[in-house]
Design a protein around this motif. Structure first.
Motif, mmCIF file in Angstrom:
data_model
loop_
_atom_site.group_PDB
_atom_site.id
_atom_site.type_symbol
_atom_site.label_atom_id
_atom_site.label_comp_id
_atom_site.label_asym_id
_atom_site.label_seq_id
_atom_site.Cartn_x
_atom_site.Cartn_y
_atom_site.Cartn_z
ATOM 1 N N TYR A 162 0.243 5.184 1.065
ATOM 2 C CA TYR A 162 -0.669 6.112 1.698
ATOM 3 C C TYR A 162 -0.053 7.510 1.700
ATOM 4 C CZ TYR A 162 -3.353 2.276 3.922
ATOM 5 O OH TYR A 162 -4.137 1.171 4.180
ATOM 6 N N GLU A 205 -3.030 -7.656 9.372
ATOM 7 C CA GLU A 205 -2.618 -6.308 9.762
ATOM 8 C C GLU A 205 -1.485 -5.813 8.876
ATOM 9 O OE1 GLU A 205 -2.060 -8.843 12.040
ATOM 10 O OE2 GLU A 205 -0.187 -8.491 13.101
ATOM 11 N N GLN A 206 -1.457 -4.496 8.723
ATOM 12 C CA GLN A 206 -0.459 -3.862 7.901
ATOM 13 C C GLN A 206 0.742 -3.479 8.745
ATOM 14 O OE1 GLN A 206 -2.298 -0.800 5.080
ATOM 15 N NE2 GLN A 206 -3.840 -1.091 6.625
ATOM 16 N N ARG A 211 -3.081 0.432 -3.963
ATOM 17 C CA ARG A 211 -2.863 -0.850 -3.304
ATOM 18 C C ARG A 211 -2.532 -1.888 -4.369
ATOM 19 N NH1 ARG A 211 -6.895 -4.801 -2.030
ATOM 20 N NH2 ARG A 211 -8.462 -3.277 -2.677
ATOM 21 N N LEU A 266 3.541 7.176 3.173
ATOM 22 C CA LEU A 266 3.764 5.936 3.909
ATOM 23 C C LEU A 266 3.568 4.738 2.998
ATOM 24 C CD1 LEU A 266 1.667 6.765 7.095
ATOM 25 C CD2 LEU A 266 4.139 6.513 7.041
ATOM 26 N N TYR A 306 0.843 -1.191 0.000
ATOM 27 C CA TYR A 306 0.000 0.000 0.000
ATOM 28 C C TYR A 306 0.886 1.251 0.000
ATOM 29 C CZ TYR A 306 -3.007 -3.421 2.487
ATOM 30 O OH TYR A 306 -3.699 -4.540 2.887
ATOM 31 N N GLN A 323 -0.233 10.941 4.088
ATOM 32 C CA GLN A 323 -0.709 11.421 5.380
ATOM 33 C C GLN A 323 -0.362 12.896 5.537
ATOM 34 O OE1 GLN A 323 0.808 9.528 8.973
ATOM 35 N NE2 GLN A 323 -1.087 9.994 10.073
ATOM 36 N N PHE A 337 3.805 -0.797 8.641
ATOM 37 C CA PHE A 337 4.154 0.440 7.966
ATOM 38 C C PHE A 337 5.655 0.675 7.961
ATOM 39 C CE2 PHE A 337 0.237 2.726 7.048
ATOM 40 C CZ PHE A 337 -0.689 2.006 7.778
ATOM 41 N N GLY A 338 6.117 1.304 6.902
ATOM 42 C CA GLY A 338 7.474 1.809 6.869
ATOM 43 C C GLY A 338 7.562 3.154 7.570
ATOM 44 N N PRO A 339 8.765 3.702 7.695
ATOM 45 C CA PRO A 339 8.952 4.958 8.425
ATOM 46 C C PRO A 339 8.418 6.180 7.690
ATOM 47 C CG PRO A 339 11.001 4.257 7.442
ATOM 48 C CD PRO A 339 10.029 3.158 7.206
ATOM 49 N N LEU A 357 -0.598 16.442 7.789
ATOM 50 C CA LEU A 357 -0.466 16.747 9.208
ATOM 51 C C LEU A 357 -1.830 16.772 9.880
ATOM 52 C CD1 LEU A 357 1.743 17.531 11.258
ATOM 53 C CD2 LEU A 357 1.189 19.930 10.795
ATOM 54 N N GLY A 358 -1.950 16.026 10.961
ATOM 55 C CA GLY A 358 -3.199 16.006 11.708
ATOM 56 C C GLY A 358 -4.285 15.142 11.102
ATOM 57 N N GLN A 359 -3.932 14.378 10.103
ATOM 58 C CA GLN A 359 -4.906 13.515 9.437
ATOM 59 C C GLN A 359 -4.455 12.061 9.491
ATOM 60 O OE1 GLN A 359 -7.836 14.736 7.989
ATOM 61 N NE2 GLN A 359 -7.210 16.665 8.919
ATOM 62 N N GLY A 360 -5.406 11.150 9.272
ATOM 63 C CA GLY A 360 -5.047 9.746 9.155
ATOM 64 C C GLY A 360 -4.525 9.450 7.762
ATOM 65 N N PRO A 361 -3.888 8.316 7.596
ATOM 66 C CA PRO A 361 -3.395 7.936 6.268
ATOM 67 C C PRO A 361 -4.549 7.773 5.276
ATOM 68 C CG PRO A 361 -2.396 6.572 7.985
ATOM 69 C CD PRO A 361 -3.514 7.333 8.625
#
Lengths: 111, 114
Positions: free
Chosen positions: B35, B102-103, B48, B91, B33, B37, B105-107, B39-43
């Motif tokens: 994504y 479950e996913q 995909r 991301l 995936y 993101q 995530f990378g940094p 600031l202040g938001q979800g991915p």
């Protein structure tokens, strides 16, 4: 349209307090709900909830899902400054690997 | 076990320039995936992949964004030309194609467009 809503958007507490974070969802063909903790880097997985009413626990964190009312809560007891992070929840669509994320709750724990 | 690897970690470019991000998923994870993101938001999902096939790219702004996963392993996300509004964290995540799904995530790559 699928959506996941988290509340509150932000929260400031003192060490030792207990917090409850909320996540409500409207996800087509909902399969499971996941909680993540995001500090300065990437989200890290906390819980996956599939069945209603079954609490999952990990140390001071616990979570439960209500599939009838379409929400989940994440509880953190005896909070510590290291719990300061953004907590994300995501709904998974059944039969796919698609996740709908909420905007997150920013938690700050003061010493 | 190595986690999801992304590079670069940070990138600053001027608007109208191209930029590319690279992701290497966890070995054996067939679902990848990308994504975005803010600031202040979800991915928010951009694209995909299941193996080398893009199965959900409905949120990808195809006029300027492109992605590939040619051999079903690592992937590249490109923006050309970048706009100021593209400044965000990108991301990459991967997951097994089976329970528990479950996913990981990378940094992330933090992009700043000036």
């Amino acid at each position: 349209e699928d959506k996941v809503v988290q509340s509150p958007l932000s929260l400031v507490v003192h060490e030792g307090d207990t917090v409850t974070l909320n996540c409500s969802y409207e996800v087509t063909n909902f399969r499971s709900l996941l909680w993540y903790k995001q500090e300065k880097k990437a989200p890290t997985f906390l819980f996956m909830l599939t069945s209603s009413g079954i609490e999952k626990k990990s140390g001071r964190l616990s979570s439960i899902l209500d599939k009838k009312e379409l929400f989940s809560i994440l509880n953190i007891t005896a909070t510590q400054t290291g719990d300061s992070a953004i907590y994300l929840c995501a709904g998974k669509v059944s039969g796919t690997y698609k996740y709908i994320f909420g905007t997150g709750t920013r938690l700050k724990v003061l010493a | 076990e190595a986690g999801v690897v992304q590079s670069p970690r940070y990138k600053i470019i001027e608007k109208k320039q191209p930029v590319a991000f690279w992701c290497n998923p966890i070995s054996g994870h067939n679902t990848l995936y990308w994504y975005l993101q803010n600031l202040g938001q979800g991915p928010e999902l951009l694209i995909r992949y299941e193996n080398e096939e893009a199965v959900d790219d409905s949120q990808l702004p195809k006029d300027r964004f492109s992605a590939e996963r040619l051999k079903g392993v690592d992937s590249t996300l490109k923006i050309q030309p970048a706009e100021l509004g593209d400044s965000a964290v990108y991301l990459c995540a991967s997951s097994l194609g089976q329970f528990p799904y479950e996913q990981y995530f990378g940094p992330g790559t933090r992009l700043t467009v000036t």
